[in-house]
Motif scaffolding. Structure first.
Motif, PDB file in Angstrom:
ATOM      1  N   GLY A 170      -9.411  -1.302  -7.823  1.00 36.09           N
ATOM      2  CA  GLY A 170      -7.984  -0.994  -7.788  1.00 36.09           C
ATOM      3  C   GLY A 170      -7.173  -1.959  -6.956  1.00 36.09           C
ATOM      4  N   ILE A 171      -7.808  -2.615  -5.960  1.00 34.85           N
ATOM      5  CA  ILE A 171      -7.078  -3.590  -5.143  1.00 34.85           C
ATOM      6  C   ILE A 171      -7.044  -4.939  -5.834  1.00 34.85           C
ATOM      7  CG2 ILE A 171      -6.987  -4.700  -2.896  1.00 34.85           C
ATOM      8  CD1 ILE A 171      -8.714  -2.349  -1.881  1.00 34.85           C
ATOM      9  N   VAL A 172      -8.222  -5.365  -6.375  1.00 37.35           N
ATOM     10  CA  VAL A 172      -8.318  -6.707  -6.932  1.00 37.35           C
ATOM     11  C   VAL A 172      -7.454  -6.845  -8.182  1.00 37.35           C
ATOM     12  CG1 VAL A 172      -9.941  -8.362  -7.930  1.00 37.35           C
ATOM     13  CG2 VAL A 172     -10.580  -7.059  -5.926  1.00 37.35           C
ATOM     14  N   ASP A 173      -7.361  -5.765  -9.001  1.00 36.75           N
ATOM     15  CA  ASP A 173      -6.537  -5.885 -10.217  1.00 36.75           C
ATOM     16  C   ASP A 173      -5.065  -5.560  -9.945  1.00 36.75           C
ATOM     17  OD1 ASP A 173      -6.195  -3.179 -10.194  1.00 36.75           O
ATOM     18  OD2 ASP A 173      -7.449  -2.752 -11.909  1.00 36.75           O
ATOM     19  N   ASP A 174      -4.665  -5.451  -8.664  1.00 34.12           N
ATOM     20  CA  ASP A 174      -3.256  -5.433  -8.267  1.00 34.12           C
ATOM     21  C   ASP A 174      -2.531  -4.119  -8.573  1.00 34.12           C
ATOM     22  OD1 ASP A 174      -1.511  -6.801  -6.806  1.00 34.12           O
ATOM     23  OD2 ASP A 174      -0.786  -8.139  -8.360  1.00 34.12           O
ATOM     24  N   SER A 175      -3.263  -3.010  -8.929  1.00 29.96           N
ATOM     25  CA  SER A 175      -2.527  -1.801  -9.297  1.00 29.96           C
ATOM     26  C   SER A 175      -1.982  -1.065  -8.069  1.00 29.96           C
ATOM     27  CB  SER A 175      -3.420  -0.874 -10.121  1.00 29.96           C
ATOM     28  OG  SER A 175      -4.556  -0.489  -9.383  1.00 29.96           O
ATOM     29  N   LEU A 176      -2.822  -0.879  -7.023  1.00 30.28           N
ATOM     30  CA  LEU A 176      -2.348  -0.202  -5.808  1.00 30.28           C
ATOM     31  C   LEU A 176      -1.294  -1.014  -5.055  1.00 30.28           C
ATOM     32  CD1 LEU A 176      -2.633   2.033  -3.595  1.00 30.28           C
ATOM     33  CD2 LEU A 176      -4.580   0.792  -2.729  1.00 30.28           C
ATOM     34  N   PRO A 177      -1.495  -2.330  -4.818  1.00 25.71           N
ATOM     35  CA  PRO A 177      -0.454  -3.089  -4.103  1.00 25.71           C
ATOM     36  C   PRO A 177       0.880  -3.124  -4.842  1.00 25.71           C
ATOM     37  CG  PRO A 177      -2.512  -4.281  -4.067  1.00 25.71           C
ATOM     38  CD  PRO A 177      -2.707  -3.144  -5.004  1.00 25.71           C
ATOM     39  N   ARG A 178       0.858  -3.134  -6.198  1.00 22.13           N
ATOM     40  CA  ARG A 178       2.130  -3.151  -6.940  1.00 22.13           C
ATOM     41  C   ARG A 178       2.889  -1.856  -6.771  1.00 22.13           C
ATOM     42  NH1 ARG A 178       3.234  -6.460 -12.302  1.00 22.13           N
ATOM     43  NH2 ARG A 178       2.285  -8.398 -11.632  1.00 22.13           N
ATOM     44  N   LYS A 179       2.145  -0.726  -6.698  1.00 27.56           N
ATOM     45  CA  LYS A 179       2.812   0.556  -6.453  1.00 27.56           C
ATOM     46  C   LYS A 179       3.503   0.533  -5.091  1.00 27.56           C
ATOM     47  CE  LYS A 179       1.117   3.425  -9.801  1.00 27.56           C
ATOM     48  NZ  LYS A 179       1.801   4.445 -10.554  1.00 27.56           N
ATOM     49  N   VAL A 180       2.809  -0.025  -4.062  1.00 27.36           N
ATOM     50  CA  VAL A 180       3.404  -0.103  -2.721  1.00 27.36           C
ATOM     51  C   VAL A 180       4.648  -0.976  -2.749  1.00 27.36           C
ATOM     52  CG1 VAL A 180       2.988  -0.813  -0.351  1.00 27.36           C
ATOM     53  CG2 VAL A 180       1.200   0.330  -1.608  1.00 27.36           C
ATOM     54  N   LEU A 181       4.583  -2.109  -3.490  1.00 24.82           N
ATOM     55  CA  LEU A 181       5.770  -2.970  -3.605  1.00 24.82           C
ATOM     56  C   LEU A 181       6.921  -2.214  -4.246  1.00 24.82           C
ATOM     57  CD1 LEU A 181       6.948  -5.881  -3.391  1.00 24.82           C
ATOM     58  CD2 LEU A 181       6.236  -6.185  -5.745  1.00 24.82           C
ATOM     59  N   GLY A 182       6.605  -1.380  -5.258  1.00 27.64           N
ATOM     60  CA  GLY A 182       7.640  -0.599  -5.918  1.00 27.64           C
ATOM     61  C   GLY A 182       8.314   0.384  -4.981  1.00 27.64           C
ATOM     62  N   VAL A 183       7.569   0.892  -3.965  1.00 26.52           N
ATOM     63  CA  VAL A 183       8.174   1.819  -3.007  1.00 26.52           C
ATOM     64  C   VAL A 183       9.214   1.107  -2.157  1.00 26.52           C
ATOM     65  CG1 VAL A 183       7.668   3.256  -1.004  1.00 26.52           C
ATOM     66  CG2 VAL A 183       6.182   3.340  -2.969  1.00 26.52           C
ATOM     67  N   PHE A 184       8.985  -0.191  -1.836  1.00 19.32           N
ATOM     68  CA  PHE A 184       9.844  -0.862  -0.870  1.00 19.32           C
ATOM     69  C   PHE A 184      10.857  -1.819  -1.477  1.00 19.32           C
ATOM     70  CE2 PHE A 184       6.633   0.680   1.950  1.00 19.32           C
ATOM     71  CZ  PHE A 184       7.350   0.972   3.082  1.00 19.32           C
ATOM     72  N   SER A 185      10.671  -2.209  -2.754  1.00 24.01           N
ATOM     73  CA  SER A 185      11.567  -3.231  -3.285  1.00 24.01           C
ATOM     74  C   SER A 185      11.758  -3.025  -4.779  1.00 24.01           C
ATOM     75  CB  SER A 185      10.967  -4.616  -2.982  1.00 24.01           C
ATOM     76  OG  SER A 185      11.285  -5.504  -4.010  1.00 24.01           O
ATOM     77  N   PRO A 186      12.970  -3.264  -5.298  1.00 24.56           N
ATOM     78  CA  PRO A 186      13.217  -3.061  -6.732  1.00 24.56           C
ATOM     79  C   PRO A 186      12.572  -4.114  -7.621  1.00 24.56           C
ATOM     80  CG  PRO A 186      15.183  -3.865  -5.638  1.00 24.56           C
ATOM     81  CD  PRO A 186      14.175  -3.618  -4.562  1.00 24.56           C
ATOM     82  N   GLU A 187      12.258  -5.306  -7.071  1.00 29.44           N
ATOM     83  CA  GLU A 187      11.691  -6.351  -7.924  1.00 29.44           C
ATOM     84  C   GLU A 187      10.183  -6.122  -8.125  1.00 29.44           C
ATOM     85  OE1 GLU A 187      11.673 -10.055  -5.342  1.00 29.44           O
ATOM     86  OE2 GLU A 187      13.303  -8.885  -4.514  1.00 29.44           O
ATOM     87  N   ASP A 188       9.633  -6.708  -9.183  1.00 27.76           N
ATOM     88  CA  ASP A 188       8.223  -6.529  -9.507  1.00 27.76           C
ATOM     89  C   ASP A 188       7.589  -7.891  -9.713  1.00 27.76           C
ATOM     90  OD1 ASP A 188       5.914  -5.119 -10.092  1.00 27.76           O
ATOM     91  OD2 ASP A 188       6.298  -5.240 -12.236  1.00 27.76           O
ATOM     92  N   HIS A 189       6.638  -8.247  -8.843  1.00 27.93           N
ATOM     93  CA  HIS A 189       5.927  -9.517  -9.017  1.00 27.93           C
ATOM     94  C   HIS A 189       4.496  -9.316  -8.525  1.00 27.93           C
ATOM     95  CE1 HIS A 189       6.311 -10.141  -4.671  1.00 27.93           C
ATOM     96  NE2 HIS A 189       7.570  -9.760  -4.790  1.00 27.93           N
ATOM     97  N   PRO A 190       3.542 -10.213  -8.904  1.00 29.55           N
ATOM     98  CA  PRO A 190       2.162 -10.074  -8.420  1.00 29.55           C
ATOM     99  C   PRO A 190       2.115 -10.113  -6.897  1.00 29.55           C
ATOM    100  CG  PRO A 190       2.258 -11.690 -10.169  1.00 29.55           C
ATOM    101  CD  PRO A 190       3.675 -11.329  -9.850  1.00 29.55           C
ATOM    102  N   VAL A 191       1.370  -9.184  -6.289  1.00 28.56           N
ATOM    103  CA  VAL A 191       1.344  -9.073  -4.831  1.00 28.56           C
ATOM    104  C   VAL A 191       0.120  -9.765  -4.250  1.00 28.56           C
ATOM    105  CG1 VAL A 191       1.260  -7.458  -2.927  1.00 28.56           C
ATOM    106  CG2 VAL A 191       2.626  -6.924  -4.923  1.00 28.56           C
ATOM    107  N   VAL A 192      -1.054  -9.479  -4.839  1.00 31.06           N
ATOM    108  CA  VAL A 192      -2.304  -9.957  -4.255  1.00 31.06           C
ATOM    109  C   VAL A 192      -2.622 -11.345  -4.794  1.00 31.06           C
ATOM    110  CG1 VAL A 192      -4.783  -9.564  -4.231  1.00 31.06           C
ATOM    111  CG2 VAL A 192      -3.230  -7.676  -3.858  1.00 31.06           C
ATOM    112  N   HIS A 193      -2.956 -12.276  -3.901  1.00 36.49           N
ATOM    113  CA  HIS A 193      -3.458 -13.579  -4.358  1.00 36.49           C
ATOM    114  C   HIS A 193      -4.501 -14.067  -3.373  1.00 36.49           C
ATOM    115  CE1 HIS A 193      -0.656 -15.568  -1.469  1.00 36.49           C
ATOM    116  NE2 HIS A 193       0.078 -14.507  -1.752  1.00 36.49           N
TER     117      HIS A 193
END
Lengths: 207, 134, 98
Positions: A170-193
């Motif tokens: 769930g961390i490596v495929d970016d699903s959990l970090p993207r949800k966290v980004l959605g809580v704090f910011s309206p934009e959507d971009h890849p989080v984990v690299h």
């Protein structure tokens, strides 16, 4: 009382709290309501005298801690409850609870398996999140999910210990970090690299 | 046992499930091979067990002021337990405790076949960053 | 319900004692701390269940809250102390800076 003088001088840059604007008003109301709810539930009395004492002590606590909040502890620290998008946060909590229950059952089955079907690994990755609070929420969510444990956060670099490949998916495929980004910011971009996964004790990177 | 109401049955199911998760967590603390994997059992499986039991007690209590206090305990445990385990793991990492990592084929159920070196505490020296590779 | 709670609390007491083996054996000091922490968090639930058994939950739930806060703070303090033990030179330089 200057409580900020007792704290280590990590960052000398300070917030200006003398200005009354929308952010400071929202912050004050939010902290006050939270403290009052805590007081009322713990006391259990609803008459004017007890509520009045509660309001008085909540105000004293807020005044005392106002000086502590003027100190920066992290470079990207933002002291604003207004940054949280509450409709996303309310959707995020039940999703996280479902994830916790799912992976708890997975970890429990691994523990009681007679051969203990585990494959411990260390994962390091960098994140692209707007503030220190977002990183804190991501780190806490990772730790709260059974099977993954945030060992350290240095800047934007996370060090995570995982019990098996299923738990860190769930961390490596970016699903959990993207949800966290959605809580704090309206934009959507890849989080984990820059993900690196280590299965061997000899090839551990410098952490 | 037959004189349970429906709510009491639901809360009993939650309490039994929670104690089951706590039992598995305790077994994990004994069985798992190194400190970092034990943290998973001790702090996460346990946290879910505690939350389930407290939810069971909340259902038993009904809608009173004590339910609010139990909700505070619930929120406190859900926030404090991960922070405590993270602090402990970071302290272990800072003092140089190496995690025991392996692939599935190197594991025979009780120990690692290829690399049986036990994790040991090594002091991090400030001069050589390579010496502190943890 | 009282019988069920009594049985559940007894089973929970047995579950709480199991990590004591890790406190006793634990190869490193962190394993011992982990075992002690696991016992402390489970005791929270035991106190709440005893409160229901004696039908005095109003009093026991306050003890539970205080115990939870105490356990959390002591676990954080011990973790911080172990970090400071591992790096005595860093702790000294921090003091000098002040």
């Amino acid at each position: 009382m200057r409580l900020d003088l007792l704290l280590p001088p990590l960052q000398c840059e300070r917030f200006n709290h003398s200005i009354v604007n929308r952010d400071t008003a929202v912050r004050f109301v939010f902290s006050f309501v939270a403290l009052m709810v805590f007081w009322v539930v713990l006391s259990g009395f609803f008459d004017a005298m007890h509520i009045g004492f509660g309001a008085l002590s909540a105000l004293i606590v807020l005044a005392t801690f106002n000086s502590i909040r003027t100190v920066h502890f992290f470079e990207d620290q933002r002291d604003a409850i207004t940054a949280v998008r509450f409709h996303k946060f309310i959707a995020y909590v039940p999703w996280l609870i479902v994830e916790i229950v799912k992976s708890a059952i997975h970890v429990a089955s691994m523990i009681i398996h007679p051969k203990m079907d585990i494959e411990p690994s260390m994962i390091t990755f960098r994140v692209d999140l707007p503030s220190a609070h977002a990183k804190m929420v991501l780190g806490n969510s990772i730790t709260l999910t059974p099977g993954t444990l945030t060992v350290d956060i240095k800047g934007d670099r996370f060090v995570v210990h995982a019990l098996s490949p299923t738990t860190y998916a769930g961390i490596v495929d970016d699903s959990l970090p993207r949800k966290v980004l959605g809580v704090f910011s309206p934009e959507d971009h890849p989080v984990v690299h820059d993900v690196s996964i280590t299965h061997s004790n000899r090839h551990l990177p410098n952490l | 046992m037959s004189d349970f109401t429906v709510l009491e049955w639901i809360s009993a199911v939650f309490i039994v499930l929670g104690i089951g998760f706590m039992l598995i967590g305790s077994i994990g603390v004994i069985r798992l091979p190194d400190f970092y994997s034990r943290t998973h059992a001790a702090s996460k499986t346990d946290t879910l067990g505690i939350l389930l039991v407290i939810v069971g007690l909340m259902i038993l209590e009904g809608f009173t002021i004590n339910m609010g206090k139990l909700a505070f305990v619930l929120i406190f445990v859900a926030l404090a337990n991960p922070i405590g385990s993270h602090a402990l793991a970071r302290a272990a990492m800072d003092s140089g405790l190496k995690p025991l990592l392996f692939r599935k084929e190197e594991w025979d159920g009780t120990s690692v076949i290829a690399d049986s070196k036990k994790p040991s505490i090594v002091k991090k020296s400030k001069q050589s960053p390579s010496g502190g590779s943890v | 319900m009282q019988t069920f709670l009594l049985v559940a609390a007894t089973v929970l007491m047995v579950v709480i004692v199991i990590p004591l083996v890790r406190v006793w054996k634990g190869p490193t000091v962190f394993d011992r701390l982990l075992g002690a922490n696991a016992m402390a968090t489970k005791t929270i639930v035991l106190i709440a269940m005893i409160g229901y058994f004696y039908d005095r939950i109003g009093m026991f739930i306050d003890i539970t809250l205080a115990y939870a806060a105490l356990g959390f703070i002591s676990s954080l303090a011990l973790a911080k102390y172990m970090t400071a033990e591992a790096h005595p030179e860093e702790a000294q330089t921090e003091e000098k800076d002040e």
